[in-house]
Write a protein that holds these residues in place. Structure first.
Motif, PDB file in Angstrom:
ATOM      1  N   ASP A   1     -40.129 -24.127  52.280  1.00  0.00           N
ATOM      2  CA  ASP A   1     -40.262 -24.736  53.600  1.00  0.00           C
ATOM      3  C   ASP A   1     -38.926 -25.169  54.184  1.00  0.00           C
ATOM      4  OD1 ASP A   1     -43.057 -24.475  53.475  1.00  0.00           O
ATOM      5  OD2 ASP A   1     -43.204 -26.319  52.288  1.00  0.00           O
ATOM      6  N   GLY A   2     -37.851 -24.944  53.458  1.00  0.00           N
ATOM      7  CA  GLY A   2     -36.526 -25.324  53.939  1.00  0.00           C
ATOM      8  C   GLY A   2     -36.132 -26.753  53.641  1.00  0.00           C
ATOM      9  N   LYS A   3     -36.924 -27.485  52.873  1.00  0.00           N
ATOM     10  CA  LYS A   3     -36.597 -28.861  52.523  1.00  0.00           C
ATOM     11  C   LYS A   3     -35.571 -28.869  51.394  1.00  0.00           C
ATOM     12  CE  LYS A   3     -38.579 -33.181  50.805  1.00  0.00           C
ATOM     13  NZ  LYS A   3     -39.793 -33.867  50.307  1.00  0.00           N
ATOM     14  N   ALA A   4     -34.495 -29.647  51.575  1.00  0.00           N
ATOM     15  CA  ALA A   4     -33.427 -29.703  50.574  1.00  0.00           C
ATOM     16  C   ALA A   4     -33.834 -30.605  49.418  1.00  0.00           C
ATOM     17  CB  ALA A   4     -32.136 -30.217  51.211  1.00  0.00           C
ATOM     18  N   HIS A   5     -33.566 -30.150  48.204  1.00  0.00           N
ATOM     19  CA  HIS A   5     -33.878 -30.924  47.004  1.00  0.00           C
ATOM     20  C   HIS A   5     -32.629 -31.251  46.183  1.00  0.00           C
ATOM     21  CE1 HIS A   5     -38.361 -30.625  47.032  1.00  0.00           C
ATOM     22  NE2 HIS A   5     -38.082 -29.595  47.822  1.00  0.00           N
ATOM     23  N   TYR A   6     -31.638 -30.378  46.194  1.00  0.00           N
ATOM     24  CA  TYR A   6     -30.407 -30.616  45.443  1.00  0.00           C
ATOM     25  C   TYR A   6     -29.210 -30.183  46.288  1.00  0.00           C
ATOM     26  CZ  TYR A   6     -33.123 -31.315  41.165  1.00  0.00           C
ATOM     27  OH  TYR A   6     -34.003 -31.781  40.237  1.00  0.00           O
ATOM     28  N   VAL A   7     -28.111 -30.882  46.102  1.00  0.00           N
ATOM     29  CA  VAL A   7     -26.823 -30.503  46.680  1.00  0.00           C
ATOM     30  C   VAL A   7     -25.876 -30.171  45.532  1.00  0.00           C
ATOM     31  CG1 VAL A   7     -24.802 -31.315  47.944  1.00  0.00           C
ATOM     32  CG2 VAL A   7     -27.079 -31.832  48.801  1.00  0.00           C
ATOM     33  N   LEU A   8     -25.245 -29.005  45.602  1.00  0.00           N
ATOM     34  CA  LEU A   8     -24.302 -28.564  44.573  1.00  0.00           C
ATOM     35  C   LEU A   8     -22.880 -28.675  45.113  1.00  0.00           C
ATOM     36  CD1 LEU A   8     -26.090 -25.325  43.283  1.00  0.00           C
ATOM     37  CD2 LEU A   8     -26.384 -27.670  42.517  1.00  0.00           C
ATOM     38  N   SER A   9     -21.955 -29.031  44.263  1.00  0.00           N
ATOM     39  CA  SER A   9     -20.544 -29.109  44.656  1.00  0.00           C
ATOM     40  C   SER A   9     -19.680 -28.907  43.432  1.00  0.00           C
ATOM     41  CB  SER A   9     -20.232 -30.463  45.305  1.00  0.00           C
ATOM     42  OG  SER A   9     -20.444 -31.519  44.382  1.00  0.00           O
ATOM     43  N   GLY A  10     -18.463 -28.435  43.676  1.00  0.00           N
ATOM     44  CA  GLY A  10     -17.520 -28.198  42.580  1.00  0.00           C
ATOM     45  C   GLY A  10     -16.498 -27.161  42.979  1.00  0.00           C
ATOM     46  N   THR A  11     -15.882 -26.555  41.993  1.00  0.00           N
ATOM     47  CA  THR A  11     -14.906 -25.493  42.210  1.00  0.00           C
ATOM     48  C   THR A  11     -15.228 -24.339  41.280  1.00  0.00           C
ATOM     49  OG1 THR A  11     -13.381 -26.458  40.581  1.00  0.00           O
ATOM     50  CG2 THR A  11     -13.072 -27.075  42.896  1.00  0.00           C
ATOM     51  N   TRP A  12     -14.920 -23.128  41.756  1.00  0.00           N
ATOM     52  CA  TRP A  12     -15.305 -21.962  40.953  1.00  0.00           C
ATOM     53  C   TRP A  12     -14.413 -21.755  39.740  1.00  0.00           C
ATOM     54  CZ3 TRP A  12     -11.358 -18.449  40.810  1.00  0.00           C
ATOM     55  CH2 TRP A  12     -10.501 -18.357  41.904  1.00  0.00           C
ATOM     56  N   ASP A  13     -13.349 -22.533  39.608  1.00  0.00           N
ATOM     57  CA  ASP A  13     -12.465 -22.373  38.450  1.00  0.00           C
ATOM     58  C   ASP A  13     -12.530 -23.560  37.503  1.00  0.00           C
ATOM     59  OD1 ASP A  13     -11.244 -24.134  40.261  1.00  0.00           O
ATOM     60  OD2 ASP A  13      -9.272 -23.711  39.415  1.00  0.00           O
ATOM     61  N   GLU A  14     -13.431 -24.529  37.760  1.00  0.00           N
ATOM     62  CA  GLU A  14     -13.424 -25.715  36.896  1.00  0.00           C
ATOM     63  C   GLU A  14     -14.814 -26.214  36.528  1.00  0.00           C
ATOM     64  OE1 GLU A  14     -11.601 -30.273  36.840  1.00  0.00           O
ATOM     65  OE2 GLU A  14     -11.275 -28.952  38.562  1.00  0.00           O
ATOM     66  N   LYS A  15     -15.630 -26.583  37.518  1.00  0.00           N
ATOM     67  CA  LYS A  15     -16.919 -27.192  37.183  1.00  0.00           C
ATOM     68  C   LYS A  15     -17.854 -27.124  38.383  1.00  0.00           C
ATOM     69  CE  LYS A  15     -15.699 -31.889  38.596  1.00  0.00           C
ATOM     70  NZ  LYS A  15     -15.658 -33.296  38.229  1.00  0.00           N
ATOM     71  N   MET A  16     -19.146 -27.369  38.122  1.00  0.00           N
ATOM     72  CA  MET A  16     -20.155 -27.500  39.167  1.00  0.00           C
ATOM     73  C   MET A  16     -21.037 -28.702  38.834  1.00  0.00           C
ATOM     74  SD  MET A  16     -19.862 -25.362  41.658  1.00  0.00           S
ATOM     75  CE  MET A  16     -21.477 -25.477  42.424  1.00  0.00           C
ATOM     76  N   GLU A  17     -21.406 -29.434  39.882  1.00  0.00           N
ATOM     77  CA  GLU A  17     -22.269 -30.593  39.730  1.00  0.00           C
ATOM     78  C   GLU A  17     -23.432 -30.475  40.706  1.00  0.00           C
ATOM     79  OE1 GLU A  17     -19.596 -33.770  40.605  1.00  0.00           O
ATOM     80  OE2 GLU A  17     -18.924 -33.984  38.519  1.00  0.00           O
ATOM     81  N   CYS A  18     -24.516 -31.200  40.409  1.00  0.00           N
ATOM     82  CA  CYS A  18     -25.646 -31.228  41.333  1.00  0.00           C
ATOM     83  C   CYS A  18     -26.080 -32.670  41.549  1.00  0.00           C
ATOM     84  CB  CYS A  18     -26.802 -30.379  40.827  1.00  0.00           C
ATOM     85  SG  CYS A  18     -27.724 -31.111  39.476  1.00  0.00           S
ATOM     86  N   SER A  19     -26.554 -32.938  42.751  1.00  0.00           N
ATOM     87  CA  SER A  19     -27.035 -34.272  43.105  1.00  0.00           C
ATOM     88  C   SER A  19     -28.421 -34.130  43.720  1.00  0.00           C
ATOM     89  CB  SER A  19     -26.093 -34.940  44.105  1.00  0.00           C
ATOM     90  OG  SER A  19     -24.772 -34.994  43.600  1.00  0.00           O
ATOM     91  N   ARG A  20     -29.333 -34.976  43.300  1.00  0.00           N
ATOM     92  CA  ARG A  20     -30.700 -34.942  43.816  1.00  0.00           C
ATOM     93  C   ARG A  20     -30.737 -35.541  45.218  1.00  0.00           C
ATOM     94  NH1 ARG A  20     -36.063 -35.356  42.055  1.00  0.00           N
ATOM     95  NH2 ARG A  20     -37.255 -34.727  43.883  1.00  0.00           N
ATOM     96  N   VAL A  21     -31.353 -34.843  46.177  1.00  0.00           N
ATOM     97  CA  VAL A  21     -31.457 -35.312  47.554  1.00  0.00           C
ATOM     98  C   VAL A  21     -32.672 -36.227  47.669  1.00  0.00           C
ATOM     99  CG1 VAL A  21     -31.799 -34.627  49.957  1.00  0.00           C
ATOM    100  CG2 VAL A  21     -30.326 -33.261  48.460  1.00  0.00           C
TER     101      VAL A  21
END
Length: 762
Positions: A585-605
């Motif tokens: 339905d297009g509702k956001a549940h997680y936001v991802l952020s980071g860098t492609w050479d180091e790490k990725m994180e996620c945050s619950r919306v």
């Protein structure tokens, strides 16, 4: 009357001595006492007159100094004043010339700096910044002094070069002189030239000594000033962060968000103080500020209201495993991987094979890149004949297998109960495949048609991987991975590349599929563009840019990832990746952020809203209130001395390791690649040409056969009628694209050890 011996001129010192000055045709040259100080040359009749009577002064900043003969020289400021002077000897004349030229250079600099300082005074800062202004003035003064010393060194260098050339000419003339009457004159001339060279060299040494002493005297002061500037910058950053937090709360309150003031949402904070002091430290976890990405990010994340942290999982979401990622507890997949007694790790009884950790160091061979690349602008990279000097000792099939460097992310995803949480791990896996490319500027070997590569990591990681080159023009590789831990990965990648002169663009075409056995979730995504910069001039560096849509075709979930291209003018972190996980339905549940050479994180919306709805200026951006970020993936450090081993990762070091029982078409058996790894690049180049010519001959023969059977050719069969050995050409049932899908039989053939069906390509 004896003359005082004039010292060697030192840049910046006062210089004094007797000279003969032309007065008129009746009296001729008269002896006068000359004093050189602060860019001014003054003269007196006697030394006693220095205290009261100056006979004349000339400013060297606007003067011209010319040498007439061995002892005479002229100083003129354009006609108003002209001094015709004569020294007692050529050596004495040169001492004066050196001192005058140094003083003139210094006077010119001082005059220019005086003009500049006059302009700066008109725009001086107010008295409130006197402390900073004083430090800046001190630094500027020191820099000007050092600049003056550098100019002195430059002047001395010119004089040394001039006198050195004169000395060399005199020595050459002396060699050609026959023994006779003029021998003594030549020897005297050489002696004088050598003396002049020594005088100028001493001046150079003194200037160097002054510069060194001055630099040493001010180095500690500069270090303290730099430390003070750093501390001030930290204080400013902290202040800016506090202001940004306050701005966030005000903005949300203006939009009508249900956010309580800090004094009401946390009553205990009042007892600790309401100002930005120690009383706020206890709320750092809940009030952590997430900076917005300038001109790249299409959304803004801010800390969620503290009430969400105190809610139970059932009040926030019906999926307990999702909240487990964000409330500080261990998520379901981490628990199962760590303690599940039925996991493959706990059942291993067979010892795991020890893999190699080093390869021979890369030789230091120089090559003119432009001589090869200048005729290749605008051409396909796969059609450019390249020596192995630009390669790394693995093939494109092995490079494709490196996508499995962090296969444990898919293992975790297979354990997830929630498809949205699973999407986070799949998205992190797509980003992690680029982490090995950050320093990898070498080009992989183009696989030969029919070349294969197997990666059997059943014991270590629970998967088996097979790649095959299924087409040569355009080059296409099919890849199939099956894991005992509940997932399957397949892809067919065609590489389109263009050389643009300054940079090289590599565009992977094709779709990657990942299917999870337990949930039957089917994910697809494509790769972004890789750009190699500074192909001709400068140090090579790699960037990844573009957008990826990871789609779950069973549930309709989607993750939109954006790889921000590098920009010199951006203040954002380099190699940044951002993304949002949404449901059907297009509702956001997680936001991802980071860098492609180091790490990725996620945050619950927890909550989202559109910026600009209340008349705010600028583009509309979605504002997400999120819980504290949790790390999904972090890059493993490279092995020791990786820079001498093509910056290979631990997995890449093992890809070309010799293994028994692999197919005769396996990349490990490729001779030119093996020779390059061993450092025998000349032999590797010769072998590479042999293999390419053999492949061309085989293709010509296949095309002749295809032309003969053209009337019976089936639709969809490649033009040269080549059929892959382990993959079949089909229409993809999900995307509808033509692709090659693994038809089976490879691992069974390996167990039997019967490779008769494999072609002879090496």
């Amino acid at each position: 009357m004896s003359e005082p011996k004039a010292p060697t001129p030192t840049p910046g010192d006062t210089y004094k001595g007797w000279l003969f000055k032309w007065t008129n045709y009746i009296k001729g040259y008269q002896r006068r006492w000359f004093v050189l100080s602060n860019g001014l040359l003054s003269y007196y009749r006697t030394q006693a007159e220095m205290g009261h009577t100056c006979r004349g002064t000339i400013n060297l900043a606007t003067a011209n100094i010319a040498v007439e003969d061995s002892c005479n020289f002229v100083i003129s400021n354009g006609g108003a004043q002209t001094y015709h002077l004569k020294a007692s000897s050529e050596v004495e004349r040169q001492r004066w010339i050196t001192a005058l030229e140094l003083a003139k250079a210094k006077a010119v600099r001082m005059q220019a700096e005086s003009d500049d300082s006059g302009d700066e005074c008109s725009t001086s800062p107010p008295s409130g910044g006197q402390g900073i202004g004083a430090r800046n003035s001190e630094v500027q003064s020191t820099l000007r002094t050092l600049g003056s010393k550098v100019e002195d060194l430059s002047t001395c260098n010119d004089l040394i070069a001039k006198h050195g050339s004169a000395l060399q000419r005199s020595l050459s003339e002396l060699e050609g002189v026959k023994l006779g009457g003029d021998t003594s004159d030549k020897i005297r001339q050489v002696t004088e030239r050598a003396t002049l060279f020594r005088i100028t060299s001493n001046a150079m040494i003194n200037a160097c000594r002054d510069f060194l002493a001055l630099a040493q005297a001010h180095s500690k002061r500069w270090q303290k000033a730099l430390q003070a500037e750093r501390e001030q910058r930290v204080r400013l950053e902290e202040t800016l962060e506090q202001l940004a937090k306050q701005h966030n709360h005000l903005e949300r309150a203006f939009r009508g968000a249900t956010v309580l003031p800090a004094s009401q949402s946390n009553p205990t904070a009042d007892s600790k103080g309401s100002g930005p002091g120690k009383g706020d430290a206890s709320d750092d976890d809940e009030n952590e500020f997430f900076d917005a990405c300038e001109d790249v990010q299409e959304f803004i994340t801010i800390p969620a209201d503290p009430k969400y942290h105190r809610r139970s999982g059932s009040n926030v979401s019906g999926i307990s495993s999702e909240i487990g990622m964000d409330d500080g507890t261990t998520s379901l997949d981490e628990q199962s991987l760590a303690s599940n007694p039925e996991s493959p790790q706990s059942q291993e009884v067979e010892p795991v094979r020890k893999r190699r950790t080093r390869i021979p160091d890369k030789p230091n061979y120089s090559l003119n890149l432009w001589s090869i690349m200048k005729n290749c602008i605008g051409k396909e990279l796969s059609k450019i004949p390249m020596p192995v000097n630009f390669n790394e000792p693995i093939s494109m099939l092995q490079r494709l297998s490196e996508d499995l460097e962090y296969s444990e992310l898919l293992d975790r995803a297979a354990k997830c109960q929630s498809s949205l949480e699973q999407m986070c791990y799949v998205a992190a896996f797509t980003v992690s495949s680029y982490s090995t490319t950050v320093h990898r500027t070498g080009k992989p070997f183009n696989p030969l048609l029919g070349e294969t590569f197997e990666l059997d990591r059943l014991q270590e990681s629970g998967y088996r991987s097979l790649c095959e080159q299924v087409s040569h023009h355009p080059p296409a590789a099919a890849h199939h991975v099956i894991s005992e831990r509940g997932w399957t990965l397949r892809q067919e990648i065609t590489v389109a590349s263009k050389f643009r002169g300054k940079y090289l663009s590599i565009m992977p075409l094709g779709t990657i599929h990942c299917i999870f056995e337990k949930s039957n979730n089917h994910y697809t995504w494509k790769k972004v563009t890789t750009t190699v910069h500074n192909i001709i001039v400068g140090k090579l560096w790699i960037d990844q840019s573009g957008e990826i849509d990871v789609i779950n075709h069973r549930t309709g979930d989607r993750c939109h990832l954006k790889f921000a291209p590098y920009s010199y003018f951006s203040r954002d972190v380099a190699r940044k990746v951002t993304g949002v996980v949404t449901d059907k339905d297009g509702k956001a549940h997680y936001v991802l952020s980071g860098t492609w050479d180091e790490k990725m994180e996620c945050s619950r919306v927890m909550q989202s809203s559109r910026g600009g709805e209340n008349g705010m200026e600028g583009r509309q951006k979605t504002v997400y209130q999120t819980l504290k970020a949790r790390e999904l993936w972090r890059k493993t450090p490279l092995p020791e001395s990786a820079e001498t081993m093509y910056y290979f990762s631990s997995l890449a070091l093992t890809l070309n390791e010799h293994e028994e029982g692999v197919a005769p078409t396996d990349s490990r058996r490729r001779p030119d690649q093996r020779l390059m790894e061993q450092g025998m690049w000349d032999e590797a180049n010769a072998e590479k040409q042999r293999l390419e010519e053999k492949q061309r001959s085989v293709r010509r023969e296949r095309e002749r056969e295809a032309a003969r059977l053209a009337s019976t050719a089936e639709e969809g069969v490649p033009q040269d009628n080549y059929k892959a050995l382990w993959f079949e050409h089909h229409e993809d049932p999900v995307t509808g694209e033509p692709t090659h899908i693994y038809k089976g039989g490879y691992w069974e053939t390996k167990e039997q050890g019967n490779w008769d069906i494999c072609p002879d390509i090496f």
